[in-house]
Scaffold this motif. Structure first.
Motif, PDB file in Angstrom:
ATOM      1  N   LEU A 183      -5.114   7.309  -0.824  1.00  0.00           N
ATOM      2  CA  LEU A 183      -5.354   8.743  -0.938  1.00  0.00           C
ATOM      3  C   LEU A 183      -5.674   9.302   0.438  1.00  0.00           C
ATOM      4  CD1 LEU A 183      -7.727   8.672  -4.056  1.00  0.00           C
ATOM      5  CD2 LEU A 183      -5.248   8.987  -4.044  1.00  0.00           C
ATOM      6  N   SER A 184      -4.918  10.303   0.875  1.00  0.00           N
ATOM      7  CA  SER A 184      -5.163  10.923   2.170  1.00  0.00           C
ATOM      8  C   SER A 184      -6.356  11.864   2.093  1.00  0.00           C
ATOM      9  CB  SER A 184      -3.927  11.709   2.617  1.00  0.00           C
ATOM     10  OG  SER A 184      -4.220  12.480   3.767  1.00  0.00           O
ATOM     11  N   LEU A 185      -7.235  11.783   3.096  1.00  0.00           N
ATOM     12  CA  LEU A 185      -8.400  12.662   3.172  1.00  0.00           C
ATOM     13  C   LEU A 185      -8.157  13.854   4.085  1.00  0.00           C
ATOM     14  CD1 LEU A 185     -11.181   9.921   3.367  1.00  0.00           C
ATOM     15  CD2 LEU A 185     -10.352  11.155   1.350  1.00  0.00           C
ATOM     16  N   LEU A 245       0.860  -1.182   0.000  1.00  0.00           N
ATOM     17  CA  LEU A 245       0.000   0.000   0.000  1.00  0.00           C
ATOM     18  C   LEU A 245       0.894   1.228   0.000  1.00  0.00           C
ATOM     19  CD1 LEU A 245      -2.802   1.332   0.245  1.00  0.00           C
ATOM     20  CD2 LEU A 245      -2.584   1.130   2.733  1.00  0.00           C
ATOM     21  N   VAL A 246       0.805   2.025  -1.066  1.00  0.00           N
ATOM     22  CA  VAL A 246       1.616   3.233  -1.180  1.00  0.00           C
ATOM     23  C   VAL A 246       0.762   4.420  -0.763  1.00  0.00           C
ATOM     24  CG1 VAL A 246       3.009   4.695  -2.689  1.00  0.00           C
ATOM     25  CG2 VAL A 246       2.973   2.213  -3.047  1.00  0.00           C
ATOM     26  N   ARG A 249      -1.667  12.805  -9.673  1.00  0.00           N
ATOM     27  CA  ARG A 249      -0.518  12.704 -10.577  1.00  0.00           C
ATOM     28  C   ARG A 249       0.215  11.377 -10.460  1.00  0.00           C
ATOM     29  NH1 ARG A 249       2.351  17.895  -8.283  1.00  0.00           N
ATOM     30  NH2 ARG A 249       1.483  16.863  -6.437  1.00  0.00           N
ATOM     31  N   THR A 250       0.027  10.655  -9.370  1.00  0.00           N
ATOM     32  CA  THR A 250       0.809   9.437  -9.139  1.00  0.00           C
ATOM     33  C   THR A 250      -0.023   8.171  -9.010  1.00  0.00           C
ATOM     34  OG1 THR A 250       0.789   9.783  -6.723  1.00  0.00           O
ATOM     35  CG2 THR A 250       2.612  10.774  -7.963  1.00  0.00           C
ATOM     36  N   VAL A 251      -1.333   8.300  -8.819  1.00  0.00           N
ATOM     37  CA  VAL A 251      -2.142   7.118  -8.525  1.00  0.00           C
ATOM     38  C   VAL A 251      -2.121   6.115  -9.668  1.00  0.00           C
ATOM     39  CG1 VAL A 251      -4.293   8.205  -9.321  1.00  0.00           C
ATOM     40  CG2 VAL A 251      -4.395   6.325  -7.683  1.00  0.00           C
ATOM     41  N   ARG A 252      -2.135   6.574 -10.909  1.00  0.00           N
ATOM     42  CA  ARG A 252      -2.146   5.647 -12.037  1.00  0.00           C
ATOM     43  C   ARG A 252      -0.858   4.827 -12.108  1.00  0.00           C
ATOM     44  NH1 ARG A 252      -4.832  10.182 -13.440  1.00  0.00           N
ATOM     45  NH2 ARG A 252      -6.862   9.980 -14.490  1.00  0.00           N
ATOM     46  N   LEU A 259     -11.501  11.174  -8.250  1.00  0.00           N
ATOM     47  CA  LEU A 259     -10.601  10.134  -8.738  1.00  0.00           C
ATOM     48  C   LEU A 259     -11.287   8.768  -8.773  1.00  0.00           C
ATOM     49  CD1 LEU A 259      -7.114  10.971  -7.170  1.00  0.00           C
ATOM     50  CD2 LEU A 259      -7.691  10.806  -9.590  1.00  0.00           C
ATOM     51  N   VAL A 260     -12.034   8.456  -7.713  1.00  0.00           N
ATOM     52  CA  VAL A 260     -12.733   7.163  -7.685  1.00  0.00           C
ATOM     53  C   VAL A 260     -13.772   7.107  -8.802  1.00  0.00           C
ATOM     54  CG1 VAL A 260     -14.232   5.654  -6.330  1.00  0.00           C
ATOM     55  CG2 VAL A 260     -12.308   6.803  -5.227  1.00  0.00           C
TER      56      VAL A 260
END
Length: 290
Positions: free
Chosen positions: A195-197, A174-175, A181-184, A214-215
């Motif tokens: 993803l931080s909330l 889990l990153v 910009r980086t999730v893909r 994004l989701v």
């Protein structure tokens, strides 16, 4: 005052927070989490330990495990992640600390190694990350890797390269610290992207808005939402708020369950509901106003 939101009903959701810094949370905060539908959480080692000495890091591991135990006593499925954070690599005693890490990871509350990663980059940080990834691979432990917001794209690329070189199972990584910009790239490598909330600039509302977009755009595959609350503020209820927003955006129950808990618990190999059935349970009821 915490803005009132309804307890999560209507699409059978119970959320699991994969990024909760719970060491300083009191009984009232834990009651709020439970009332608003947080079923459990992963409490990671982080950079709150001071000073950066081997003794302080050991104490930090004890504190993280203690926080997971407090969650369980409050009726939440609490799990811990232990590791040497890249911002807290000790100048002395590192080898002894790494030698003790396997025993620490064997505690019953511990579900993963982490948070590990890169803070600024460089030889020392990379060596410590590689050593811990070797340990995770040997012990077959899932890994929580953190990438900071400063230099995020550069450090994400380097972290992904190190993960590939280490040959850890991508599905068990889990990153955290992902963004649009980086999730893909993270998901494309087979890892899970957290993803931080708790947005640094715009706050939780902006971070939730970005996560929902994004989701909705990418779907639930490989995406995990976490509050990232507890260290320097943050919204403890960000995850149930995000679940509510996802539902209002027209996303289905299956999607919400995956990004608000299912993807994380599968990666960790844990079953919060089974743990709660076995352990002590706190009575549920409306929380007092913070």
């Amino acid at each position: 005052m915490t803005r009132a939101i309804p307890p999560p009903t209507g699409y059978d959701r119970a959320v699991f927070d994969a990024l909760l810094h719970a060491r300083a949370l009191d009984a009232r905060a834990l009651a709020n989490l439970r009332f608003f539908g947080v079923q459990g959480a992963l409490v990671p080692s982080d950079d709150a330990v001071a000073p950066a000495t081997a003794a302080a890091i050991r104490g930090g591991w004890d504190a993280v495990v203690g926080a997971a135990r407090r969650l369980r006593r409050a009726g939440l499925a609490g799990y811990a992640a232990l590791g040497v954070h890249p911002r807290r690599i000790p100048l002395r005693g590192l080898e002894a600390l790494l030698a003790e890490l396997p025993e620490a990871l064997g505690r019953p509350e511990v579900a993963a190694l982490g948070a590990v990663g890169l803070a600024e980059g460089g030889d020392l940080e990379e060596r410590v990350l590689q050593r811990q990834l070797e340990l995770a691979k040997e012990l077959r432990r899932p890994v929580l890797v953190h990438v900071p917001w400063r230099g995020r794209e550069r450090l994400t690329r380097r972290v992904l390269a190190i993960l590939k070189e280490a040959e850890v199972d991508p599905a068990r990584v889990l990153v955290a610290g992902a963004d649009a910009r980086t999730v893909r790239a993270i998901v494309g490598c087979g890892h899970r992207a957290a993803l931080s909330l708790s947005g640094a600039a715009g706050g939780a509302r902006e971070a939730i808005d970005a996560a929902v977009k994004l989701v909705a755009s990418l779907g639930p595959e490989g995406i995990v939402l976490g509050s990232d609350a507890g260290l320097s503020g943050g919204d403890l209820l960000a995850l149930p708020r995000a679940a509510d927003r996802l539902a209002k955006a027209g996303l289905g129950a299956a999607v919400i369950r995956r990004v608000c808990g299912g993807n994380a618990t599968r990666l960790l190999g844990v079953e919060p509901s089974a743990l709660l059935r076995r352990g002590p349970s706190a009575r549920s009821g409306p929380p007092s106003s913070p």
